[in-house]
Write a protein that holds these residues in place. Structure first.
Motif, PDB file in Angstrom:
ATOM      1  N   THR A  74       0.803  -1.225   0.014  1.00 22.72           N
ATOM      2  CA  THR A  74       0.018   0.091   0.089  1.00 22.72           C
ATOM      3  C   THR A  74       0.703   1.209   0.184  1.00 22.72           C
ATOM      4  OG1 THR A  74      -0.292   0.014   2.368  1.00 22.72           O
ATOM      5  CG2 THR A  74      -1.982  -1.084   1.199  1.00 22.72           C
ATOM      6  N   VAL A  75       2.214   1.174   0.177  1.00 23.03           N
ATOM      7  CA  VAL A  75       3.112   2.458   0.162  1.00 23.03           C
ATOM      8  C   VAL A  75       3.384   2.742  -1.332  1.00 23.03           C
ATOM      9  CG1 VAL A  75       5.119   3.149   1.125  1.00 23.03           C
ATOM     10  CG2 VAL A  75       3.838   1.589   2.416  1.00 23.03           C
ATOM     11  N   SER A  76       3.245   4.126  -1.628  1.00 27.42           N
ATOM     12  CA  SER A  76       3.505   4.422  -2.858  1.00 27.42           C
ATOM     13  C   SER A  76       4.802   5.257  -3.003  1.00 27.42           C
ATOM     14  CB  SER A  76       2.267   5.440  -3.140  1.00 27.42           C
ATOM     15  OG  SER A  76       2.361   6.722  -2.243  1.00 27.42           O
ATOM     16  N   ARG A  77       5.183   5.684  -4.074  1.00 28.42           N
ATOM     17  CA  ARG A  77       6.425   6.414  -4.276  1.00 28.42           C
ATOM     18  C   ARG A  77       6.358   7.731  -3.666  1.00 28.42           C
ATOM     19  NH1 ARG A  77       8.739   8.768  -9.862  1.00 28.42           N
ATOM     20  NH2 ARG A  77       6.872  10.210 -10.080  1.00 28.42           N
ATOM     21  N   ALA A  78       5.264   8.267  -3.956  1.00 26.60           N
ATOM     22  CA  ALA A  78       4.971   9.848  -3.313  1.00 26.60           C
ATOM     23  C   ALA A  78       5.170   9.609  -1.794  1.00 26.60           C
ATOM     24  CB  ALA A  78       3.495  10.171  -3.847  1.00 26.60           C
ATOM     25  N   SER A  79       4.457   8.732  -1.199  1.00 26.43           N
ATOM     26  CA  SER A  79       4.544   8.690   0.434  1.00 26.43           C
ATOM     27  C   SER A  79       5.815   8.469   0.805  1.00 26.43           C
ATOM     28  CB  SER A  79       3.473   7.526   1.048  1.00 26.43           C
ATOM     29  OG  SER A  79       3.816   6.230   0.587  1.00 26.43           O
ATOM     30  N   LEU A  80       6.669   7.939   0.051  1.00 23.83           N
ATOM     31  CA  LEU A  80       7.923   7.787   0.453  1.00 23.83           C
ATOM     32  C   LEU A  80       9.052   8.982   0.065  1.00 23.83           C
ATOM     33  CD1 LEU A  80       8.639   3.913  -0.675  1.00 23.83           C
ATOM     34  CD2 LEU A  80       8.313   4.796   1.461  1.00 23.83           C
TER      35      LEU A  80
END
Length: 169
Positions: free
Chosen positions: A7-13
């Protein structure tokens, strides 16, 4: 350290350069620390960075019987042993499109040190020269080391591992 998770996206990282699609089915298993350092490496290198398409360049499961018998199976690419993928092989591309030189590899290895990778291998003899980068625990390093370094070169038709400076001479 935890793996990225589905569920983790590039943006959230906070990743600027790399997308989940570049890691294929391995994305959910990627170390967050590895991804962030890889993105920082790309920023400082100032050149495109391609994830190697070679088998095992991203994730590497245990190959047989559930026991790691070879160095390749114990590598930081191995998500079964380490719980996440802590290593990736990359092929930075020169801005002029020419084949990377040993000087390029030396400069990129220095950037990898600056970013804080704790495992750095250079491979000048790959068809497209590149690097192995990993985020092994500091406890896995020799006393006084900030990073394990090496070069993988071809000698007599086989890839052998030698010191980085010797491999870039």
């Amino acid at each position: 350290m935890t793996a990225v998770g589905k569920t983790v996206s590039r943006a959230s990282l906070g990743l600027k350069y790399f997308r989940a699609s570049e890691f294929g089915p391995y994305w959910p298993l990627m170390s967050v620390e590895l991804l962030k350092k890889l993105d920082q490496f790309r920023e400082l290198a100032g050149v495109p960075v391609v994830i190697s398409k070679a088998p095992g360049a991203i994730g590497r499961p245990i190959i047989g019987g559930g026991v790691a018998e070879s160095g390749a199976e114990r590598s930081y690419h191995n998500y079964v042993i380490h719980g996440e993928i802590m290593a990736v092989d990359i092929q930075p591309r020169r801005a002029d499109g020419q084949r990377a030189t040993k000087d390029d590899l030396r400069a990129w290895a220095q950037i990898a040190r600056q970013v804080g990778f704790t495992g750095i291998g250079v491979y000048p003899d790959w068809s497209t020269p590149g690097l192995h980068l990993d985020v092994r625990p500091k406890s896995a390093l020799k006393p006084g080391q900030t990073a394990a370094t090496w070069a993988g070169v071809y000698r007599g038709g086989k890839q052998v591992y030698i010191g980085m400076e010797a491999g870039l001479a």
